[in-house]
Design an enzyme around this catalytic site. Structure first.
Site, PDB file in Angstrom:
ATOM      1  N   TYR A   1       0.832  -1.207   0.000  1.00 46.21           N
ATOM      2  CA  TYR A   1       0.000   0.000   0.000  1.00 46.21           C
ATOM      3  C   TYR A   1       0.865   1.254   0.000  1.00 46.21           C
ATOM      4  CZ  TYR A   1      -4.398   2.438   1.009  1.00 46.21           C
ATOM      5  OH  TYR A   1      -5.512   3.225   0.941  1.00 46.21           O
TER       6      TYR A   1
ATOM      7  N   VAL B   1       2.080  -1.950   5.991  1.00 47.95           N
ATOM      8  CA  VAL B   1       1.998  -0.704   6.767  1.00 47.95           C
ATOM      9  C   VAL B   1       0.558  -0.227   6.737  1.00 47.95           C
ATOM     10  CG1 VAL B   1       2.754   1.689   6.976  1.00 47.95           C
ATOM     11  CG2 VAL B   1       4.359  -0.069   6.174  1.00 47.95           C
ATOM     12  N   VAL B   2      -0.032  -0.101   7.912  1.00 42.97           N
ATOM     13  CA  VAL B   2      -1.404   0.403   8.023  1.00 42.97           C
ATOM     14  C   VAL B   2      -1.339   1.707   8.803  1.00 42.97           C
ATOM     15  CG1 VAL B   2      -3.758  -0.163   8.713  1.00 42.97           C
ATOM     16  CG2 VAL B   2      -2.159  -2.006   8.108  1.00 42.97           C
ATOM     17  N   ILE B   3      -1.723   2.800   8.140  1.00 43.03           N
ATOM     18  CA  ILE B   3      -1.658   4.125   8.773  1.00 43.03           C
ATOM     19  C   ILE B   3      -3.071   4.640   8.987  1.00 43.03           C
ATOM     20  CG2 ILE B   3      -0.836   6.506   8.568  1.00 43.03           C
ATOM     21  CD1 ILE B   3       1.419   5.489   6.792  1.00 43.03           C
TER      22      ILE B   3
ATOM     23  N   GLU C   1      -9.174   8.683   8.551  1.00 42.16           N
ATOM     24  CA  GLU C   1     -10.270   9.387   9.226  1.00 42.16           C
ATOM     25  C   GLU C   1     -11.351   8.448   9.734  1.00 42.16           C
ATOM     26  OE1 GLU C   1      -9.955  13.307   6.261  1.00 42.16           O
ATOM     27  OE2 GLU C   1     -11.701  11.966   6.225  1.00 42.16           O
ATOM     28  N   THR C   2     -11.352   7.219   9.233  1.00 40.53           N
ATOM     29  CA  THR C   2     -12.512   6.356   9.523  1.00 40.53           C
ATOM     30  C   THR C   2     -12.119   5.107  10.298  1.00 40.53           C
ATOM     31  OG1 THR C   2     -12.315   4.967   7.554  1.00 40.53           O
ATOM     32  CG2 THR C   2     -13.451   7.113   7.295  1.00 40.53           C
TER      33      THR C   2
ATOM     34  N   GLU D   1      -5.219  -8.178   2.419  1.00 42.32           N
ATOM     35  CA  GLU D   1      -5.062  -9.336   1.523  1.00 42.32           C
ATOM     36  C   GLU D   1      -3.966 -10.294   1.976  1.00 42.32           C
ATOM     37  OE1 GLU D   1      -5.360  -6.095  -0.056  1.00 42.32           O
ATOM     38  OE2 GLU D   1      -7.472  -6.661   0.026  1.00 42.32           O
TER      39      GLU D   1
ATOM     40  N   HIS E   1     -11.950   2.333   9.216  1.00 46.81           N
ATOM     41  CA  HIS E   1     -11.313   1.328   8.362  1.00 46.81           C
ATOM     42  C   HIS E   1      -9.941   0.907   8.898  1.00 46.81           C
ATOM     43  CE1 HIS E   1     -10.123  -0.282   4.219  1.00 46.81           C
ATOM     44  NE2 HIS E   1     -11.048  -1.070   4.701  1.00 46.81           N
TER      45      HIS E   1
ATOM     46  N   ASN F   1       4.822 -11.516  12.100  1.00 40.58           N
ATOM     47  CA  ASN F   1       3.956 -10.399  11.727  1.00 40.58           C
ATOM     48  C   ASN F   1       4.749  -9.108  11.678  1.00 40.58           C
ATOM     49  OD1 ASN F   1       2.149  -8.294  11.537  1.00 40.58           O
ATOM     50  ND2 ASN F   1       0.621  -9.234  12.862  1.00 40.58           N
TER      51      ASN F   1
HETATM   52  N1  LIG Z   1      -5.529   2.018   4.343  1.00 39.37           N
HETATM   53  C1  LIG Z   1      -4.636   0.985   4.177  1.00 39.37           C
HETATM   54  C2  LIG Z   1      -4.942  -0.164   3.462  1.00 39.37           C
HETATM   55  N2  LIG Z   1      -6.173  -0.287   2.888  1.00 39.37           N
HETATM   56  C3  LIG Z   1      -6.437  -1.255   1.836  1.00 39.37           C
HETATM   57  C4  LIG Z   1      -6.749  -2.652   2.382  1.00 39.37           C
HETATM   58  O1  LIG Z   1      -5.589  -3.293   2.885  1.00 39.37           O
HETATM   59  C5  LIG Z   1      -7.288  -3.513   1.235  1.00 39.37           C
HETATM   60  O2  LIG Z   1      -6.302  -3.616   0.211  1.00 39.37           O
HETATM   61  C6  LIG Z   1      -8.550  -2.923   0.646  1.00 39.37           C
HETATM   62  O3  LIG Z   1      -9.497  -2.722   1.678  1.00 39.37           O
HETATM   63  C7  LIG Z   1      -9.164  -3.848  -0.425  1.00 39.37           C
HETATM   64  O4  LIG Z   1      -9.454  -5.096   0.130  1.00 39.37           O
HETATM   65  N3  LIG Z   1      -4.061  -1.167   3.336  1.00 39.37           N
HETATM   66  C8  LIG Z   1      -2.798  -1.075   3.912  1.00 39.37           C
HETATM   67  O5  LIG Z   1      -1.986  -1.992   3.783  1.00 39.37           O
HETATM   68  N4  LIG Z   1      -2.478   0.048   4.621  1.00 39.37           N
HETATM   69  C9  LIG Z   1      -3.346   1.080   4.778  1.00 39.37           C
HETATM   70  O6  LIG Z   1      -3.010   2.099   5.445  1.00 39.37           O
HETATM   71  C1  LIG Z   2      -6.064   2.137   7.226  1.00 35.84           C
HETATM   72  C2  LIG Z   2      -6.998   2.716   6.230  1.00 35.84           C
HETATM   73  O1  LIG Z   2      -7.791   2.036   5.610  1.00 35.84           O
HETATM   74  C3  LIG Z   2      -7.006   4.195   6.138  1.00 35.84           C
HETATM   75  O2  LIG Z   2      -5.708   4.626   5.719  1.00 35.84           O
HETATM   76  C4  LIG Z   2      -8.014   4.685   5.122  1.00 35.84           C
HETATM   77  O3  LIG Z   2      -8.125   6.074   5.328  1.00 35.84           O
HETATM   78  P1  LIG Z   2      -9.585   6.663   5.688  1.00 35.84           P
HETATM   79  O4  LIG Z   2     -10.005   6.020   7.000  1.00 35.84           O
HETATM   80  O5  LIG Z   2      -9.379   8.172   5.844  1.00 35.84           O
HETATM   81  O6  LIG Z   2     -10.508   6.308   4.554  1.00 35.84           O
END
Ligand SMILES: Nc1c(NC[C@H](O)[C@H](O)[C@H](O)CO)[nH]c(=O)[nH]c1=O
Ligand SMILES: CC(=O)[C@@H](O)COP(=O)(O)O
Length: 163
Positions: free
Chosen positions: A28, A88-90, A93-94, A61, A96, A121
């Site tokens: 990502y 990396v998950v940052i 706003e939501t 995924e 998600h 992990n």
């Molecule tokens: N926001 C981030 C994501 N979002 C995408 C999801 O991982 C996924 O690919 C999508 O929801 C489709 O299934 N992924 C990250 O790795 N890091 C993020 O910050």
């Molecule tokens: C981790 C995420 O899915 C995030 O980066 C998506 O950003 P948002 O919550 O502002 O849609």
């Protein structure tokens, strides 16, 4: 004998002979993914194990891709002796963030438990990009290397107990 780029001789680990480790990386954030992958590769190559890298769009995924690789292995494909998940998950706003961070971690944990499979992990779950870089850089947190070391530690344990 494996020589790292720092020209220090590193012995391959005989306890891991013939092992094959699958890295599943969520790309990502490309530059951060490069750093995590470099850290993981350095550890695995120093240990002398075979490495396959599978790339997916994001962290969500990663567990599914790993399960696909395991299923293929069980159907006669290449062996999967351990899995290293990198991503990396940052926070945005939501809500998600909670889903992506929580479910990718849960998926990797369930994978390891279901298959008695060594799993490391290396999925960073952070609030800012700066926090991610502090943990991804090889000369700082090197979490990619740490995840690879964790997976190898479990693989050594598994081989010792199954011997
Ligand atoms: N926001 C981030 C994501 N979002 C995408 C999801 O991982 C996924 O690919 C999508 O929801 C489709 O299934 N992924 C990250 O790795 N890091 C993020 O910050
Ligand atoms: C981790 C995420 O899915 C995030 O980066 C998506 O950003 P948002 O919550 O502002 O849609």
């Amino acid at each position: 004998m494996v020589t790292t780029r720092r020209e220090t001789a590193v012995e391959a680990d005989p306890a891991l002979e013939g092992a094959r480790v699958v890295i599943v990386e969520g790309r990502y954030y490309e530059a951060l993914a490069d750093e995590l992958l470099a850290g993981a590769r350095a550890v695995l190559e120093a240990a002398g194990v075979a490495v396959e890298v599978i790339t997916v769009p994001g962290a969500l995924e990663i567990p599914v891709a790993a399960e696909i690789a395991i299923a293929a292995s069980e159907e006669g494909g290449e062996p999967v002796d351990a899995v290293v998940g990198l991503g990396v998950v940052i926070r945005g706003e939501t809500y998600h963030f909670e889903i992506v961070a929580g479910e990718s971690a849960r998926g990797l944990m369930e994978l390891g438990l279901a298959h008695a499979l060594p799993v490391g992990n290396g999925i960073l779950t952070v609030d800012t990009e700066a926090q991610a870089w502090e943990r991804a850089r090889l000369v700082e947190g090197n979490k990619g290397g740490g995840a690879a070391e964790a997976a190898l530690s479990l693989l050594r344990l598994k081989r010792r107990l199954e011997a």
